[in-house]
Design a protein around this motif. Structure first.
Motif, PDB file in Angstrom:
ATOM      1  N   SER A  67      80.293 118.720  89.835  1.00 18.71           N
ATOM      2  CA  SER A  67      79.566 117.453  89.826  1.00 18.71           C
ATOM      3  C   SER A  67      80.036 116.602  88.653  1.00 18.71           C
ATOM      4  O   SER A  67      80.469 117.119  87.619  1.00 18.71           O
TER       5      SER A  67
ATOM      6  N   GLU B 132      72.806 113.835  90.128  1.00 21.90           N
ATOM      7  CA  GLU B 132      72.586 113.020  91.337  1.00 21.90           C
ATOM      8  C   GLU B 132      72.926 111.557  91.054  1.00 21.90           C
ATOM      9  O   GLU B 132      73.648 110.905  91.801  1.00 21.90           O
ATOM     10  N   TRP B 133      72.396 111.026  89.935  1.00 20.30           N
ATOM     11  CA  TRP B 133      72.643 109.612  89.603  1.00 20.30           C
ATOM     12  C   TRP B 133      74.129 109.414  89.330  1.00 20.30           C
ATOM     13  O   TRP B 133      74.725 108.417  89.763  1.00 20.30           O
TER      14      TRP B 133
ATOM     15  N   GLU C 277      76.715 111.086  90.494  1.00 19.58           N
ATOM     16  CA  GLU C 277      77.514 111.123  91.734  1.00 19.58           C
ATOM     17  C   GLU C 277      77.401 109.805  92.480  1.00 19.58           C
ATOM     18  O   GLU C 277      78.385 109.237  92.925  1.00 19.58           O
ATOM     19  N   THR C 278      76.168 109.287  92.588  1.00 22.06           N
ATOM     20  CA  THR C 278      75.951 108.040  93.326  1.00 22.06           C
ATOM     21  C   THR C 278      76.653 106.867  92.646  1.00 22.06           C
ATOM     22  O   THR C 278      77.089 105.932  93.311  1.00 22.06           O
TER      23      THR C 278
END
Ligand SMILES: Cc1cc2nc3c(=O)[nH]c(=O)nc-3n(C[C@H](O)[C@H](O)[C@H](O)COP(=O)(O)OP(=O)(O)OC[C@H]3O[C@@H](n4cnc5c(N)ncnc54)[C@H](O)[C@@H]3O)c2cc1C
Length: 326
Positions: free
Chosen positions: A183, A236-237, A239-240
């Motif tokens: 990630s 998560e943030w 990756e986005t």
């Protein structure tokens, strides 16, 4: 004397190179960036600010790594970080009972790698292309086509997706590296005009685009002024938002920082963001390293056997053992 090329000068590649040079092999290390450390790097700005923008600290649970860390403590390269660390959720402290023993390198996170690199032959700013097997040896060249010599053995210590590409000529190993996903992480480096005087030094953050904030100069042997902070976005943030510009990301995460600590925006002295495309393995392999005895080629890194600094160290040590036939 057998010759070995190590690709990558992060902690896993360096402990492998160090061990094998100490056992009498002729070792050459190639690193694509300008210094050692990889994801344990320390950023130095033109204004002499220092930031550990990758690994923040490390723990030492395995006996081999614990022994190594202890020796480094005696040499003044590692110290315990006694920062006050809490857990924050929507501006509220939900836990302050953090008892883990955390270590950092001093005066910057890359000091361990600098220490390991002493008297190793390292060629910097050299991005190695996939090694080719010819006449029983490994032939290396840089991506710009410069020949880098022939070696009896080669070890690759890049993050898994890059290792998979570098192992193009060894499909059985490439396939295993290719299975590991990593990630990304956006890191913001921030210096303030004035201290925030917060009652903590670092926080894990829940339910937020940020996952971690740390006052860099709360670590031992860092310059006390100006007050500097590292902000890490959640996986998560990150990756986005991975392909956005560093300026936009820095602005968004700064806003989130003020919100997380419940403080009105303050004057900023310096801010920048760094994109770690391959920050942490989400599905590390079970084996400590990859090695093909017949071809004398292997791979190591935090994506083998266990993530983080300790896992990377143990992986580099394991591949060195395999080469020595231990
Ligand atoms: C934002 C962030 C926060 C982290 N926080 C923590 C933490 O708090 N605690 C912890 O224990 N761990 C943490 N980690 C993880 C830790 O940093 C890593 O597990 C460890 O440093 C990995 O070491 P390595 O040697 O496996 O790989 P790396 O450090 O990535 O080294 C690989 C090296 O190979 C080089 N390379 C790649 N391709 C080539 C090529 N073709 N030619 C030449 N050189 C090449 C790279 O430039 C790099 O220097 C964090 C990582 C990040 C990014």
């Amino acid at each position: 004397m057998p010759s070995l090329a190590v690709i990558g000068a992060g902690i896993s590649g360096l402990i492998c190179a160090r061990t094998l040079q100490d056992h009498g092999l002729s070792v050459k290390v190639f690193e694509k960036s300008r210094g050692v450390g990889g994801r344990m790097s320390t950023r130095r700005t033109d204004d002499a600010l220092h930031f550990d923008h990758g690994a923040q600290y490390f723990t030492a649970r395995d006996a081999l790594f614990r022994g190594y860390v202890k020796a480094l403590q005696h040499e003044g390269v590692v110290a315990a970080w006694l920062g006050r660390i809490i857990v924050l959720q929507k501006g509220v402290t939900i836990d302050q009972n953090e008892s883990t023993v955390r270590f950092v390198a001093v005066p910057g996170m890359n000091s361990i790698c600098q220490h390991m690199a002493t008297d190793l032959s390292i060629e910097y700013q050299t991005k190695v292309a996939p090694p080719r097997r010819l006449l029983g040896r490994w032939w290396l060249a840089s991506e710009d086509g410069t020949e880098l010599g022939a070696y009896d053995m080669v070890i690759i210590s890049a993050p898994a997706p890059q290792t998979a590409q570098l192992l193009r000529d060894v499909p059985e190993l490439a396939e295993q590296a290719d299975r590991v996903e990593m990630s990304g992480c956006w890191a913001v480096m921030l210096a303030l005009e004035e201290s925030l005087a917060l009652p903590f030094d670092a926080a894990f953050i829940h339910q937020s685009p940020l996952s971690w904030i740390a006052r860099n100069n709360s670590k031992p042997n860092r310059s006390p002024e100006p007050e500097t902070w590292i902000l890490h976005a959640s996986p998560e943030w990150s990756e986005t938002n991975l392909e956005r510009s560093a300026e936009q990301v820095a602005a968004d995460l700064l806003e989130e920082f003020w919100r997380s600590i419940g403080t009105q925006p303050r004057a900023i002295k310096y801010i920048t963001a760094h994109r770690w495309r391959f920050a942490l393995p989400t599905s590390p392999l079970e084996s400590r390293c990859l090695f093909d005895t017949g071809l004398q080629v292997g791979a190591c890194g935090d994506w083998c056997g266990g993530p983080r600094v300790e896992g990377a160290f143990l992986s580099g040590a394991a591949v060195a053992d395999r080469l020595l036939g231990l």
